[in-house]
Design an enzyme around this catalytic site. Sequence first.
Site, PDB file in Angstrom:
ATOM      1  N   ASP A  93      58.547  56.591  37.640  1.00 14.88           N
ATOM      2  CA  ASP A  93      58.301  57.952  37.133  1.00 14.88           C
ATOM      3  C   ASP A  93      58.975  58.990  38.035  1.00 14.88           C
ATOM      4  O   ASP A  93      58.984  60.177  37.725  1.00 14.88           O
ATOM      5  CB  ASP A  93      56.797  58.222  36.962  1.00 14.88           C
ATOM      6  CG  ASP A  93      56.031  58.178  38.269  1.00 14.88           C
ATOM      7  OD1 ASP A  93      56.624  57.842  39.316  1.00 14.88           O
ATOM      8  OD2 ASP A  93      54.812  58.486  38.240  1.00 14.88           O
ATOM      9  N   ASP A 145      57.058  52.021  34.734  1.00 16.51           N
ATOM     10  CA  ASP A 145      56.083  52.742  35.565  1.00 16.51           C
ATOM     11  C   ASP A 145      55.238  53.639  34.659  1.00 16.51           C
ATOM     12  O   ASP A 145      55.770  54.561  34.022  1.00 16.51           O
ATOM     13  CB  ASP A 145      56.870  53.592  36.578  1.00 16.51           C
ATOM     14  CG  ASP A 145      56.038  53.983  37.777  1.00 16.51           C
ATOM     15  OD1 ASP A 145      54.903  53.493  37.920  1.00 16.51           O
ATOM     16  OD2 ASP A 145      56.548  54.786  38.585  1.00 16.51           O
ATOM     17  N   LYS A 192      53.727  49.015  36.040  1.00 19.14           N
ATOM     18  CA  LYS A 192      53.140  49.397  37.336  1.00 19.14           C
ATOM     19  C   LYS A 192      52.249  50.599  37.098  1.00 19.14           C
ATOM     20  O   LYS A 192      52.570  51.468  36.271  1.00 19.14           O
ATOM     21  CB  LYS A 192      54.238  49.769  38.342  1.00 19.14           C
ATOM     22  CG  LYS A 192      53.694  50.337  39.645  1.00 19.14           C
ATOM     23  CD  LYS A 192      54.772  50.488  40.711  1.00 19.14           C
ATOM     24  CE  LYS A 192      55.450  51.835  40.739  1.00 19.14           C
ATOM     25  NZ  LYS A 192      54.582  53.004  40.932  1.00 19.14           N
ATOM     26  N   GLU A 234      49.532  53.480  39.306  1.00 22.69           N
ATOM     27  CA  GLU A 234      49.123  53.963  40.631  1.00 22.69           C
ATOM     28  C   GLU A 234      47.607  53.943  40.807  1.00 22.69           C
ATOM     29  O   GLU A 234      46.861  54.187  39.856  1.00 22.69           O
ATOM     30  CB  GLU A 234      49.613  55.410  40.830  1.00 22.69           C
ATOM     31  CG  GLU A 234      51.100  55.519  41.031  1.00 22.69           C
ATOM     32  CD  GLU A 234      51.550  56.934  41.416  1.00 22.69           C
ATOM     33  OE1 GLU A 234      50.695  57.805  41.689  1.00 22.69           O
ATOM     34  OE2 GLU A 234      52.773  57.156  41.438  1.00 22.69           O
ATOM     35  N   GLU A 242      52.880  52.515  49.759  1.00 27.09           N
ATOM     36  CA  GLU A 242      53.764  53.657  50.024  1.00 27.09           C
ATOM     37  C   GLU A 242      53.226  54.516  51.169  1.00 27.09           C
ATOM     38  O   GLU A 242      52.054  54.920  51.153  1.00 27.09           O
ATOM     39  CB  GLU A 242      53.930  54.505  48.749  1.00 27.09           C
ATOM     40  CG  GLU A 242      54.835  55.722  48.981  1.00 27.09           C
ATOM     41  CD  GLU A 242      55.364  56.385  47.721  1.00 27.09           C
ATOM     42  OE1 GLU A 242      55.130  55.874  46.612  1.00 27.09           O
ATOM     43  OE2 GLU A 242      56.025  57.442  47.865  1.00 27.09           O
TER      44      GLU A 242
END
Length: 289
Positions: free
Chosen positions: A47, A86, A116, A118, A185
Amino acid sequence: MKPGKLTLTQLAEMKQTGEKIVMVTAYDAPGARLAEEAGIDILLVGDTAAMVVLGHDSTVPVTMDEMLFLTRTVARTVDRPLVVGDMPFGSFNVSDEDAVRNANRFVKEGGADVVKLEGAGPSLQRVAAIVAAGIPVMGHVGLTPQTETMLGGFKTQGRTAARARRLLSDALALEAAGCFAIVLEAVPTPVAARITEALTVPTIGIGAGPDCDGQVLVYHDLLGLTEGRAPRFVKRYAHLADDIRSALQTYRDEVREGAYPAPEHTYAMPDEELAEFSETSVEHADQER
Ligand code: KIV
């Protein structure tokens, strides 16, 4: 699945054997093709497209339809690399049903191999729901740019013992929810190393030190297509923005000076055809319309 596609079993084996997993973002056909030719294992249609290709100043505004457009482009271009779609902000945080519907769209309409998403916490249930629907999920903890405001900005995560423990517990929970790999991250190196050791699934680091099972960088960052201040973890392996700007300036100058196009860039025609054409009046040509 395309023949020759990297499988999740092979990825799991790479963790076991210590072979590093290489992931990069991709948003278009030329980038995806070059990444495959370079032997990259995983292409993340991130993204981050919102910022590096669509001109937004955060990842939040990118829509499902925009992400699907980019994912389709990447997926149809490559054979071996695993293509990760994403899930953008708002595509999985409303309900499990919504999350499964949007994950399905990534696979059916976008051609992604996996998705994926978050976060941990509320995202755990979404991960479990998507995996139960038959779609593999890559997790992402530490700095999660979609919820950057909640995290107090783009800051390294897990710098206190309590926060590091929380990160470890989030990563373990994501693995238990069914993630086949987890992006870490902006996490201190020892924390990422501890998480990597504790998990049976691979970790992919970005600003998480060398001990992760793999690494990911944003295509435009590593090629020097983004300029100015970058996060500490960004290594620019090329400075393509300089090359591109200089090529465009030379083109501009050559067009203005009449140096481009030169004879080698032009097409000729047989002499007799040219002679006949030269005798054609504009009125005659106009009548042929
Ligand atoms: O969207 C993205 O590019 C990402 C990477 C930074 C991991 O999530």
